[in-house]
Design a protein around this motif. Structure first.
Motif, PDB file in Angstrom:
ATOM      1  N   LEU A 268      -9.088  -4.707   1.653  1.00 18.12           N
ATOM      2  CA  LEU A 268      -8.364  -3.546   2.166  1.00 18.12           C
ATOM      3  C   LEU A 268      -7.758  -2.730   1.028  1.00 18.12           C
ATOM      4  N   LEU A 269      -7.124  -3.418   0.078  1.00 18.64           N
ATOM      5  CA  LEU A 269      -6.526  -2.723  -1.065  1.00 18.64           C
ATOM      6  C   LEU A 269      -7.591  -2.014  -1.903  1.00 18.64           C
ATOM      7  N   SER A 270      -8.701  -2.687  -2.134  1.00 13.58           N
ATOM      8  CA  SER A 270      -9.771  -2.116  -2.966  1.00 13.58           C
ATOM      9  C   SER A 270     -10.414  -0.908  -2.291  1.00 13.58           C
TER      10      SER A 270
ATOM     11  N   MET B 202       0.828  -1.208   0.000  1.00 12.83           N
ATOM     12  CA  MET B 202       0.000   0.000   0.000  1.00 12.83           C
ATOM     13  C   MET B 202       0.862   1.257   0.000  1.00 12.83           C
ATOM     14  N   GLU B 203       1.945   1.222   0.754  1.00  9.48           N
ATOM     15  CA  GLU B 203       2.864   2.370   0.762  1.00  9.48           C
ATOM     16  C   GLU B 203       3.452   2.605  -0.631  1.00  9.48           C
ATOM     17  N   SER B 204       3.800   1.517  -1.319  1.00  9.98           N
ATOM     18  CA  SER B 204       4.376   1.635  -2.662  1.00  9.98           C
ATOM     19  C   SER B 204       3.346   2.160  -3.658  1.00  9.98           C
ATOM     20  N   ILE B 205       2.124   1.675  -3.551  1.00  4.79           N
ATOM     21  CA  ILE B 205       1.070   2.146  -4.454  1.00  4.79           C
ATOM     22  C   ILE B 205       0.796   3.625  -4.213  1.00  4.79           C
ATOM     23  N   SER B 206       0.767   4.038  -2.961  1.00  2.00           N
ATOM     24  CA  SER B 206       0.497   5.439  -2.630  1.00  2.00           C
ATOM     25  C   SER B 206       1.562   6.367  -3.188  1.00  2.00           C
ATOM     26  N   SER B 207       2.833   5.939  -3.094  1.00  2.73           N
ATOM     27  CA  SER B 207       3.926   6.823  -3.502  1.00  2.73           C
ATOM     28  C   SER B 207       4.208   6.777  -5.001  1.00  2.73           C
ATOM     29  N   MET B 208       4.024   5.601  -5.623  1.00  2.00           N
ATOM     30  CA  MET B 208       4.415   5.452  -7.028  1.00  2.00           C
ATOM     31  C   MET B 208       3.237   5.402  -7.993  1.00  2.00           C
ATOM     32  N   LYS B 209       2.053   5.089  -7.496  1.00  2.00           N
ATOM     33  CA  LYS B 209       0.833   5.079  -8.306  1.00  2.00           C
ATOM     34  C   LYS B 209       1.002   4.300  -9.624  1.00  2.00           C
ATOM     35  N   PRO B 210       1.416   3.049  -9.536  1.00  2.00           N
ATOM     36  CA  PRO B 210       1.631   2.265 -10.769  1.00  2.00           C
ATOM     37  C   PRO B 210       0.318   1.961 -11.476  1.00  2.00           C
TER      38      PRO B 210
END
Length: 303
Positions: A140-142, A114-122
Motif C-alpha cells: 500500500l505504501l509503495s 501515509m498522512e504524515s508522508i503526504s504532508s511532510m514528504k520526508p
C-alpha cells in the motif's frame, strides 16, 4: 504521635534530598542507582517535592523554603525541557527525517503514516516496534508513494527512503539493542542512517548499549542516528555523542519530551546528525495510535 510525625518528616526530607542528588549530580553514572534517575524525572520530582512541602505547612520556615525550591525546579524544568520559540523557516531544498515508535496497538497505523508522508514528504522514514507491519502495508505504501522504497527490517523496524535502498546491516544483542544500518541513494546523494531501538528495562546497563550504538555508527561513518533509546536525554551516556554528532534537542518546539503521549515526562526518542550536517528544526506530532511522539527533523543540507 508528635515524635512519629517528626520521624516521617525527617525521612521524607532525606529521601527527597537523595532523589535530588541522584537527578542533578549522580545521574546514571552507576547502574545500581540509574533506576532512581529514570523513575524520577523532573516533573515527578516537582510533584514529589510539592507533597513533601505540604508536610511542613505548619512550619513556616521549611514551608517557604520548600515552595522556593519547587519554584526553582519548575523554572529549571522549563529552561531545559521547553523550547519557547523556534519559528525557523524551512528552506524548500531542506532534507527531512521522520522517526516514530509506532507501538501501542495491534496493527501498523498505516493511515497516520501515509498522512504524515503526504504532508511532510520526508526523505528518510524510520519506525521501530513495527512488529505488526505486513507485506500488504508495504504494498500500500509503495503504491501510494512510488518515489519511495519501503522495507520491513529485522528487529521489528520499518524503513522508507525517497530513493533507493542499497544496503541494510542488522546488529542486535538480545534484551539490549536492535540496530539497522541503512545505506541509501537519495535525490542528490548517498545517506547512511542507523535506526536504533534500545531495550526498555530500567535495570539494564544502558551505558553499554548506548556506547555500542555510537561505536558501530562511528565505524560505519553513519550520517544520522535515529531511534528510541529508552533513556532520558539528560543521561550522561549521551555525552560521548557530542564529539561526532549533534542532537536535535535544542531545535525543537515546545516540550522536548517524547513519552508518554499527553504528558511531557521523558525525552526518549532522539535524532542525532553528523557534525557536517546542520539541523534547523525538530517538530513533534502526537497521535493516539502510539504513546510516543513522532519526530520530524529538518536539515539544511540536501541529500
Amino acid at each position: 504521635m508528635r515524635k512519629f510525625k517528626l520521624i516521617v518528616k525527617a525521612c521524607a526530607l532525606i529521601a527527597y534530598a537523595f532523589l535530588l542528588i541522584i537527578h542533578f549530580i549522580v545521574k546514571d553514572h552507576y547502574q545500581l542507582l540509574q533506576v532512581f534517575f529514570y523513575a524520577f524525572p523532573l516533573p515527578i520530582l516537582i510533584f514529589t517535592g510539592s507533597t513533601v512541602t505540604l508536610l511542613f505547612y505548619r512550619t513556616r520556615t521549611y514551608f517557604v523554603l520548600g515552595i522556593c525550591l519547587i519554584l526553582a525546579l519548575v523554572v529549571y524544568w522549563f529552561s531545559t525541557s521547553y523550547n519557547f520559540s523556534n519559528n525557523t523557516d524551512i528552506p524548500k531544498d531542506a532534507s527531512s527525517i521522520l522517526f516514530w515508535n509506532a507501538a501501542d496497538g495491534w496493527d501498523l497505523p498505516v493511515d497516520v503514516l501515509m498522512e504524515s508522508i503526504s504532508s511532510m514528504k520526508p526523505d528518510i522514514i524510520g519506525l521501530v516496534e513495527a512488529e505488526y507491519a505486513t507485506v500488504e502495508d508495504i504494498d500500500l505504501l509503495s503504491t501510494t508513494f512510488p518515489q519511495y522504497e519501503f522495507r520491513i527490517l529485522k528487529g521489528n523496524m520499518l524503513v522508507g527512503v525517497k530513493g533507493r535502498i542499497e544496503n541494510v546491516i542488522f546488529k542486535a544483542e538480545e534484551r539490549s539493542y536492535h540496530i539497522n544500518f541503512i545505506e541509501a541513494q537519495l535525490r542528490n546523494g548517498r545517506i547512511s542512517v542507523a535506526i536504533t531501538d534500545i531495550f526498555q528495562s530500567p535495570t539494564m546497563d544502558k551505558k553499554k548499549a548506548i556506547e555500542t550504538v555510537l561505536q558501530f555508527a562511528s565505524q560505519k561513518k553513519t550520517d544520522l542516528i535515529i531511534g528510541d533509546f529508552n533513556t532520558p536525554q539528560e543521561s550522561v551516556h549521551f555525552k560521548s555523542f557530542q564529539t561526532e554528532y549533534r542532537s536535535f534537542h535544542e531545535y525543537g518546539q515546545g516540550f522536548t519530551a517524547t513519552w508518554p503521549f499527553g504528558i511531557p515526562l521523558l525525552e526518549l526518542d532522539q535524532i542525532f546528525a553528523k557534525k557536517n550536517l546542520t539541523p534547523i528544526l525538530l517538530k513533534k506530532f502526537y497521535y493516539p495510535e502510539s504513546d510516543h511522539g513522532m519526530l520530524v527533523g529538518y536539515i539544511e543540507e540536501q541529500f
